[in-house]
Design a protein around this motif. Structure first.
Motif, PDB file in Angstrom:
ATOM      1  N   SER A   1      46.343  23.932  -0.721  1.00  0.00           N
ATOM      2  CA  SER A   1      45.165  23.061  -0.668  1.00  0.00           C
ATOM      3  C   SER A   1      43.870  23.814  -0.977  1.00  0.00           C
ATOM      4  O   SER A   1      42.828  23.190  -1.193  1.00  0.00           O
ATOM      5  CB  SER A   1      45.059  22.394   0.701  1.00  0.00           C
TER       6      SER A   1
ATOM      7  N   ALA B   1      51.785  24.776   2.221  1.00  0.00           N
ATOM      8  CA  ALA B   1      51.013  23.566   1.913  1.00  0.00           C
ATOM      9  C   ALA B   1      49.524  23.802   2.157  1.00  0.00           C
ATOM     10  O   ALA B   1      48.679  23.368   1.365  1.00  0.00           O
ATOM     11  CB  ALA B   1      51.508  22.389   2.757  1.00  0.00           C
ATOM     12  N   ALA B   2      49.197  24.500   3.235  1.00  0.00           N
ATOM     13  CA  ALA B   2      47.790  24.777   3.531  1.00  0.00           C
ATOM     14  C   ALA B   2      47.182  25.680   2.458  1.00  0.00           C
ATOM     15  O   ALA B   2      46.062  25.433   1.991  1.00  0.00           O
ATOM     16  CB  ALA B   2      47.654  25.414   4.911  1.00  0.00           C
TER      17      ALA B   2
ATOM     18  N   ASP C   1      41.306  26.322  -3.194  1.00  0.00           N
ATOM     19  CA  ASP C   1      41.063  26.595  -4.615  1.00  0.00           C
ATOM     20  C   ASP C   1      41.336  28.081  -4.883  1.00  0.00           C
ATOM     21  O   ASP C   1      41.593  28.862  -3.963  1.00  0.00           O
ATOM     22  CB  ASP C   1      39.652  26.165  -5.036  1.00  0.00           C
TER      23      ASP C   1
END
Length: 120
Positions: free
Chosen positions: A86, A82-83, A88
């Motif tokens: 996040s 998940a990190a 780009d």
């Protein structure tokens, strides 16, 4: 967290003596012994006679300990995924480019204190 780290070490190096675990984790043997006592009470590890030296004992993961380690690892991987999601594309590329150096650093930090080069 200290118990999780001990589970991880035991997942890779089991069975192990308390002193060996203490050396790997850079903790006092009494600290590791206390943590192991808590983990025995929780059913995560077991203390057994060392087959190589019947005067000593070793610690092994129980099935419950393996399951707990697997659950923690999967939860950690989900948080990490998940990190990373996040970030780009440029940030993910920077992380990917840094991985070889980070792995090398982790290997160095994972060495027992007597084999790691003294930075002083």
């Amino acid at each position: 967290m200290a118990q999780v780290e001990l589970l991880q070490v035991l997942g890779e190096h089991s069975p192990a003596r308390i002193g060996d675990l203490a050396l790997r984790q850079r903790l006092a043997a009494s600290t590791v012994s206390g943590l192991i006592g808590q983990m025995i009470a929780s059913g995560l590890v077991a203390r057994e006679v060392d087959p190589a030296d019947r005067r000593a004992s070793v610690v092994t993961l129980t099935d419950a300990g393996r399951e707990q380690l697997t659950a923690w690892t999967q939860a950690h991987e989900r948080r990490l995924d998940a990190a990373l999601a996040s970030l780009d594309d440029g940030e993910r590329a920077a992380v990917a480019a840094a991985l070889p150096a980070l792995f090398h650093l982790a290997e160095y930090l994972g060495e027992p204190p007597d084999t790691a080069a003294d930075p002083a």
